[in-house]
Design a protein around this motif. Structure first.
Motif, PDB file in Angstrom:
ATOM      1  N   SER A 165       0.833  -1.198   0.000  1.00 55.87           N
ATOM      2  CA  SER A 165       0.000   0.000   0.000  1.00 55.87           C
ATOM      3  C   SER A 165       0.870   1.250   0.000  1.00 55.87           C
ATOM      4  CB  SER A 165      -0.886  -0.016   1.248  1.00 55.87           C
ATOM      5  OG  SER A 165      -1.624   1.165   1.340  1.00 55.87           O
ATOM      6  N   LYS A 166       0.599   2.176  -0.904  1.00 56.54           N
ATOM      7  CA  LYS A 166       1.372   3.413  -0.968  1.00 56.54           C
ATOM      8  C   LYS A 166       0.512   4.558  -0.451  1.00 56.54           C
ATOM      9  CE  LYS A 166       4.722   2.202  -4.426  1.00 56.54           C
ATOM     10  NZ  LYS A 166       5.441   2.600  -5.606  1.00 56.54           N
ATOM     11  N   THR A 167       0.543   4.738   0.867  1.00 60.23           N
ATOM     12  CA  THR A 167      -0.181   5.812   1.527  1.00 60.23           C
ATOM     13  C   THR A 167       0.800   6.571   2.412  1.00 60.23           C
ATOM     14  OG1 THR A 167      -0.745   4.524   3.492  1.00 60.23           O
ATOM     15  CG2 THR A 167      -2.276   4.392   1.618  1.00 60.23           C
ATOM     16  N   HIS A 168       0.402   7.745   2.875  1.00 61.73           N
ATOM     17  CA  HIS A 168       1.257   8.502   3.788  1.00 61.73           C
ATOM     18  C   HIS A 168       1.548   7.706   5.044  1.00 61.73           C
ATOM     19  CE1 HIS A 168      -0.355  11.748   1.273  1.00 61.73           C
ATOM     20  NE2 HIS A 168       0.835  12.262   1.460  1.00 61.73           N
ATOM     21  N   GLU A 169       0.564   6.966   5.518  1.00 60.59           N
ATOM     22  CA  GLU A 169       0.726   6.180   6.729  1.00 60.59           C
ATOM     23  C   GLU A 169       1.676   5.006   6.551  1.00 60.59           C
ATOM     24  OE1 GLU A 169      -2.088   7.138   5.299  1.00 60.59           O
ATOM     25  OE2 GLU A 169      -3.450   7.961   6.789  1.00 60.59           O
ATOM     26  N   SER A 170       1.812   4.480   5.327  1.00 58.72           N
ATOM     27  CA  SER A 170       2.666   3.309   5.109  1.00 58.72           C
ATOM     28  C   SER A 170       4.111   3.663   4.757  1.00 58.72           C
ATOM     29  CB  SER A 170       2.064   2.399   4.030  1.00 58.72           C
ATOM     30  OG  SER A 170       2.091   3.027   2.763  1.00 58.72           O
ATOM     31  N   VAL A 198      19.091   9.167   5.066  1.00 60.75           N
ATOM     32  CA  VAL A 198      17.798   8.503   5.132  1.00 60.75           C
ATOM     33  C   VAL A 198      17.410   8.441   6.602  1.00 60.75           C
ATOM     34  CG1 VAL A 198      16.555   6.332   4.740  1.00 60.75           C
ATOM     35  CG2 VAL A 198      18.243   7.121   3.065  1.00 60.75           C
ATOM     36  N   SER A 199      16.168   8.796   6.901  1.00 60.47           N
ATOM     37  CA  SER A 199      15.673   8.730   8.275  1.00 60.47           C
ATOM     38  C   SER A 199      14.333   8.024   8.299  1.00 60.47           C
ATOM     39  CB  SER A 199      15.496  10.132   8.861  1.00 60.47           C
ATOM     40  OG  SER A 199      16.741  10.785   8.985  1.00 60.47           O
ATOM     41  N   ASP A 200      14.069   7.317   9.407  1.00 63.54           N
ATOM     42  CA  ASP A 200      12.776   6.648   9.531  1.00 63.54           C
ATOM     43  C   ASP A 200      11.697   7.651   9.925  1.00 63.54           C
ATOM     44  OD1 ASP A 200      13.090   7.094  12.285  1.00 63.54           O
ATOM     45  OD2 ASP A 200      13.526   5.002  12.722  1.00 63.54           O
ATOM     46  N   LYS A 201      10.455   7.225   9.832  1.00 59.95           N
ATOM     47  CA  LYS A 201       9.322   8.110  10.087  1.00 59.95           C
ATOM     48  C   LYS A 201       9.336   8.699  11.493  1.00 59.95           C
ATOM     49  CE  LYS A 201       5.394   6.357   9.088  1.00 59.95           C
ATOM     50  NZ  LYS A 201       4.059   5.858   8.817  1.00 59.95           N
ATOM     51  N   PRO A 202       9.533   7.903  12.566  1.00 59.05           N
ATOM     52  CA  PRO A 202       9.535   8.506  13.901  1.00 59.05           C
ATOM     53  C   PRO A 202      10.615   9.577  14.075  1.00 59.05           C
ATOM     54  CG  PRO A 202       9.314   6.128  14.069  1.00 59.05           C
ATOM     55  CD  PRO A 202       9.626   6.441  12.627  1.00 59.05           C
ATOM     56  N   THR A 203      11.767   9.377  13.481  1.00 60.40           N
ATOM     57  CA  THR A 203      12.852  10.363  13.573  1.00 60.40           C
ATOM     58  C   THR A 203      12.468  11.660  12.872  1.00 60.40           C
ATOM     59  OG1 THR A 203      14.513   8.621  13.696  1.00 60.40           O
ATOM     60  CG2 THR A 203      15.281  10.801  12.993  1.00 60.40           C
ATOM     61  N   MET A 204      11.855  11.564  11.705  1.00 58.77           N
ATOM     62  CA  MET A 204      11.449  12.765  10.974  1.00 58.77           C
ATOM     63  C   MET A 204      10.330  13.510  11.692  1.00 58.77           C
ATOM     64  SD  MET A 204      13.419  13.190   8.388  1.00 58.77           S
ATOM     65  CE  MET A 204      12.528  14.389   7.429  1.00 58.77           C
ATOM     66  N   VAL A 205       9.362  12.793  12.243  1.00 62.52           N
ATOM     67  CA  VAL A 205       8.276  13.436  12.989  1.00 62.52           C
ATOM     68  C   VAL A 205       8.867  14.164  14.195  1.00 62.52           C
ATOM     69  CG1 VAL A 205       6.241  12.998  14.434  1.00 62.52           C
ATOM     70  CG2 VAL A 205       6.448  11.881  12.200  1.00 62.52           C
ATOM     71  N   GLU A 206       9.751  13.511  14.918  1.00 64.55           N
ATOM     72  CA  GLU A 206      10.413  14.121  16.085  1.00 64.55           C
ATOM     73  C   GLU A 206      11.193  15.370  15.686  1.00 64.55           C
ATOM     74  OE1 GLU A 206      12.330  14.648  19.888  1.00 64.55           O
ATOM     75  OE2 GLU A 206      10.532  13.549  19.336  1.00 64.55           O
ATOM     76  N   TRP A 207      11.917  15.292  14.580  1.00 65.43           N
ATOM     77  CA  TRP A 207      12.737  16.416  14.111  1.00 65.43           C
ATOM     78  C   TRP A 207      11.873  17.640  13.776  1.00 65.43           C
ATOM     79  CZ3 TRP A 207      13.544  18.557   9.051  1.00 65.43           C
ATOM     80  CH2 TRP A 207      14.639  19.411   8.969  1.00 65.43           C
ATOM     81  N   ILE A 208      10.758  17.415  13.109  1.00 65.18           N
ATOM     82  CA  ILE A 208       9.874  18.531  12.749  1.00 65.18           C
ATOM     83  C   ILE A 208       9.127  19.055  13.979  1.00 65.18           C
ATOM     84  CG2 ILE A 208       7.795  19.162  11.452  1.00 65.18           C
ATOM     85  CD1 ILE A 208       8.830  17.300   9.215  1.00 65.18           C
ATOM     86  N   GLY A 228       4.773  18.872   6.861  1.00 61.09           N
ATOM     87  CA  GLY A 228       4.388  18.968   8.262  1.00 61.09           C
ATOM     88  C   GLY A 228       4.005  17.610   8.799  1.00 61.09           C
ATOM     89  N   THR A 229       3.671  17.574  10.076  1.00 63.98           N
ATOM     90  CA  THR A 229       3.272  16.320  10.697  1.00 63.98           C
ATOM     91  C   THR A 229       1.764  16.282  10.891  1.00 63.98           C
ATOM     92  OG1 THR A 229       3.602  17.197  12.927  1.00 63.98           O
ATOM     93  CG2 THR A 229       5.470  16.074  11.901  1.00 63.98           C
ATOM     94  N   VAL A 230       1.221  15.086  10.777  1.00 63.78           N
ATOM     95  CA  VAL A 230      -0.199  14.839  11.019  1.00 63.78           C
ATOM     96  C   VAL A 230      -0.275  13.866  12.192  1.00 63.78           C
ATOM     97  CG1 VAL A 230      -2.329  13.877  10.062  1.00 63.78           C
ATOM     98  CG2 VAL A 230      -0.768  15.165   8.586  1.00 63.78           C
ATOM     99  N   HIS A 231      -1.115  14.201  13.166  1.00 61.91           N
ATOM    100  CA  HIS A 231      -1.295  13.357  14.353  1.00 61.91           C
ATOM    101  C   HIS A 231      -2.748  12.889  14.410  1.00 61.91           C
ATOM    102  CE1 HIS A 231       2.626  14.318  16.219  1.00 61.91           C
ATOM    103  NE2 HIS A 231       2.494  15.409  15.476  1.00 61.91           N
ATOM    104  N   ARG A 233      -0.320   6.216  14.311  1.00 63.41           N
ATOM    105  CA  ARG A 233       0.908   6.958  14.576  1.00 63.41           C
ATOM    106  C   ARG A 233       1.005   8.209  13.723  1.00 63.41           C
ATOM    107  NH1 ARG A 233       4.865   1.714  14.652  1.00 63.41           N
ATOM    108  NH2 ARG A 233       4.063   0.877  16.608  1.00 63.41           N
ATOM    109  N   PRO A 234       1.759   9.209  14.198  1.00 60.49           N
ATOM    110  CA  PRO A 234       1.953  10.422  13.397  1.00 60.49           C
ATOM    111  C   PRO A 234       2.710  10.106  12.113  1.00 60.49           C
ATOM    112  CG  PRO A 234       2.892  10.691  15.607  1.00 60.49           C
ATOM    113  CD  PRO A 234       2.448   9.281  15.477  1.00 60.49           C
ATOM    114  N   TYR A 235       2.499  10.936  11.100  1.00 64.52           N
ATOM    115  CA  TYR A 235       3.183  10.759   9.820  1.00 64.52           C
ATOM    116  C   TYR A 235       3.390  12.115   9.171  1.00 64.52           C
ATOM    117  CZ  TYR A 235      -1.615  11.062   8.016  1.00 64.52           C
ATOM    118  OH  TYR A 235      -2.891  11.460   7.723  1.00 64.52           O
ATOM    119  N   LEU A 236       4.154  12.144   8.095  1.00 67.36           N
ATOM    120  CA  LEU A 236       4.433  13.384   7.379  1.00 67.36           C
ATOM    121  C   LEU A 236       3.504  13.528   6.184  1.00 67.36           C
ATOM    122  CD1 LEU A 236       8.335  13.434   7.216  1.00 67.36           C
ATOM    123  CD2 LEU A 236       6.826  14.231   9.031  1.00 67.36           C
ATOM    124  N   ARG A 237       3.219  14.788   5.869  1.00 69.98           N
ATOM    125  CA  ARG A 237       2.410  15.084   4.695  1.00 69.98           C
ATOM    126  C   ARG A 237       2.758  16.486   4.235  1.00 69.98           C
ATOM    127  NH1 ARG A 237      -3.870  13.342   4.066  1.00 69.98           N
ATOM    128  NH2 ARG A 237      -3.791  13.351   1.818  1.00 69.98           N
TER     129      ARG A 237
END
Length: 86
Positions: free
Chosen positions: A7-12, A28-38, A57-60, A65-69
């Motif tokens: 599945s190719k979604t923001h959440e995946s 390259v950074s994983d999703k939790p690291t990028m959410v934390e950084w922003i 930005g981040t979506v909560h 879990r939070p993700y980027l969009r």
């Protein structure tokens, strides 16, 4: 982008490739690291350049879990899903 499963979604999305425009460092950074950084380190992320530059930005969500969009013209959109996978 690197996705989990088919599945190719923001959440995946599980990891992001990035470039520091000040130093030209890449990584390259994983999703939790990028959410934390922003969210907590006041990181500034965007896709594109010049007039085509779109903020990231981040979506909560209430559930999950939070993700980027990307955020442009006052709306959350799907620009990240248009980027190549690695």
């Amino acid at each position: 982008m690197r996705y989990e499963g088919y599945s190719k979604t923001h959440e995946s999305i599980v990891s992001y490739k990035w470039k520091n425009t000040s130093s030209t460092e890449t990584g390259v950074s994983d999703k939790p690291t990028m959410v934390e950084w922003i969210d907590n380190k006041k990181g500034d992320a965007y896709v594109g350049s010049g007039a085509s530059r779109v903020d990231v930005g981040t979506v909560h969500p209430d559930a999950g879990r939070p993700y980027l969009r990307t955020y442009a013209d006052g709306k959350w959109n799907n620009n990240l899903l248009s980027l190549p996978t690695f």
